[in-house]
Every structure is written in C-alpha cells, then in structure tokens.
Write a protein that holds these residues in place. Structure first.
Motif, PDB file in Angstrom:
ATOM      1  N   VAL A  62      -0.147  -6.487   1.206  1.00 18.77           N
ATOM      2  CA  VAL A  62      -1.480  -7.085   1.158  1.00 18.77           C
ATOM      3  C   VAL A  62      -1.573  -8.030  -0.030  1.00 18.77           C
ATOM      4  O   VAL A  62      -0.802  -7.931  -0.983  1.00 18.77           O
TER       5      VAL A  62
ATOM      6  N   ALA B 271     -11.387  -0.720  -0.616  1.00 17.66           N
ATOM      7  CA  ALA B 271     -11.485  -1.805   0.354  1.00 17.66           C
ATOM      8  C   ALA B 271     -12.208  -1.324   1.605  1.00 17.66           C
ATOM      9  O   ALA B 271     -12.103  -0.164   1.988  1.00 17.66           O
TER      10      ALA B 271
ATOM     11  N   THR C 136      -8.618  -6.201  -2.917  1.00 14.51           N
ATOM     12  CA  THR C 136      -7.733  -6.409  -1.782  1.00 14.51           C
ATOM     13  C   THR C 136      -8.400  -7.427  -0.878  1.00 14.51           C
ATOM     14  O   THR C 136      -9.530  -7.237  -0.440  1.00 14.51           O
TER      15      THR C 136
ATOM     16  N   CYS D 220      -3.736  -9.296  -3.240  1.00 14.90           N
ATOM     17  CA  CYS D 220      -4.731  -8.730  -4.153  1.00 14.90           C
ATOM     18  C   CYS D 220      -5.092  -9.728  -5.243  1.00 14.90           C
ATOM     19  O   CYS D 220      -4.201 -10.362  -5.817  1.00 14.90           O
TER      20      CYS D 220
ATOM     21  N   SER E 211     -11.640   0.884  -9.228  1.00  9.96           N
ATOM     22  CA  SER E 211     -10.984  -0.140  -8.417  1.00  9.96           C
ATOM     23  C   SER E 211     -10.524  -1.245  -9.362  1.00  9.96           C
ATOM     24  O   SER E 211     -11.336  -1.895 -10.015  1.00  9.96           O
TER      25      SER E 211
ATOM     26  N   LEU F 220      -7.298  -7.704   6.703  1.00  7.71           N
ATOM     27  CA  LEU F 220      -6.520  -7.887   5.482  1.00  7.71           C
ATOM     28  C   LEU F 220      -5.611  -9.107   5.549  1.00  7.71           C
ATOM     29  O   LEU F 220      -5.081  -9.446   6.604  1.00  7.71           O
TER      30      LEU F 220
ATOM     31  N   THR G  23      -5.882  -9.965  -8.861  1.00  5.93           N
ATOM     32  CA  THR G  23      -5.495  -8.976  -9.866  1.00  5.93           C
ATOM     33  C   THR G  23      -6.132  -9.138 -11.238  1.00  5.93           C
ATOM     34  O   THR G  23      -5.993  -8.253 -12.067  1.00  5.93           O
TER      35      THR G  23
ATOM     36  N   ILE H  68      -1.786   0.772  -4.680  1.00 12.24           N
ATOM     37  CA  ILE H  68      -0.992  -0.402  -4.347  1.00 12.24           C
ATOM     38  C   ILE H  68       0.076  -0.633  -5.408  1.00 12.24           C
ATOM     39  O   ILE H  68      -0.212  -0.604  -6.609  1.00 12.24           O
TER      40      ILE H  68
ATOM     41  N   SER I 186      -7.432   0.368  -5.558  1.00 14.24           N
ATOM     42  CA  SER I 186      -8.398  -0.565  -4.988  1.00 14.24           C
ATOM     43  C   SER I 186      -9.287   0.191  -4.014  1.00 14.24           C
ATOM     44  O   SER I 186      -8.863   1.173  -3.404  1.00 14.24           O
TER      45      SER I 186
ATOM     46  N   THR J 279     -11.870  -1.199   4.858  1.00 11.56           N
ATOM     47  CA  THR J 279     -10.846  -1.350   5.884  1.00 11.56           C
ATOM     48  C   THR J 279     -11.118  -0.563   7.160  1.00 11.56           C
ATOM     49  O   THR J 279     -10.441  -0.769   8.164  1.00 11.56           O
TER      50      THR J 279
ATOM     51  N   VAL K 128       0.850  -1.184   0.000  1.00 14.63           N
ATOM     52  CA  VAL K 128       0.000   0.000   0.000  1.00 14.63           C
ATOM     53  C   VAL K 128       0.894   1.245   0.000  1.00 14.63           C
ATOM     54  O   VAL K 128       1.702   1.445   0.912  1.00 14.63           O
TER      55      VAL K 128
END
Length: 107
Positions: free
Chosen positions: A61, A45, A81, A63, A77, A93, A65, A34, A43, A47, A15
C-alpha cells in the motif's frame, strides 16, 4: 508535519497485520501494522467497505509518512494509508501493480 502538501512523503509499505476496529465511530475502520522496510508503523484506515482484514495482509500500500500521528479511539495512527473513492465513495487502497522494494518513495 509539512507546511505544503507537495512536501508530503509517500512510501510503499506492506501490511503485516490487519484487524477490524469496532471501537471507532465507523465500523468500517481497521487497525493496520505496516512494514516500510526500515520501520514498522501503525495506521487506521477505512477499509471495511472493500476489504476483509485478512485479505490485506501481504498487500503493498502507499502511505503518507510525514503527516504526524493521531490517536483514534486510543490507537496511535502514524501514517495515512492512501486510497481513492470507488463509485459509492468508499476507499479503494492505492498501491503498486507489482511488488516493489518496501519503503520506496513516490515520485
């Protein structure tokens, strides 16, 4: 986008930037930038339950993809994640226990 979930590619990223994303209908959302080693991606997320955005910077993290991209409240996005639920069902995460090379694929 893969037709089979087992064709999904999961890569390690770091990140670079994180900020709250109050424009969504869920105030716990954050915008993340990221680094996947060979490219930088964005992304969104959920969180906010377990992390302050500033604490995410520098964190590695996992991901997904190759799922395609979506627009969430106007923000693109590009990766998912990955997280798992805590006791209350809020995302925690997923990432390596120690630093690993960016872009590494899950196997």
């Amino acid at each position: 986008m893969p037709e089979d979930l087992f064709e999904t590619t999961f890569r390690v990223g770091e990140v670079l930037d994180a900020e709250a994303f109050p424009e969504t209908n869920k105030p716990e959302m954050a915008k993340l930038k990221i680094d996947l080693g060979d490219e930088e991606v964005q992304s969104v997320a959920q969180t906010g339950y377990n992390y302050d955005p500033a604490d995410l910077v520098g964190r590695q993290v996992l991901c997904a993809t190759n799922l395609g991209s979506v627009r969430i409240a106007g923000y693109k996005s590009e990766v998912l994640t990955v997280g798992v639920p805590d006791e209350e069902g809020h995302p925690v995460l997923v990432g390596p226990d120690e630093d690993v090379p960016l872009g590494g694929e899950l196997y």
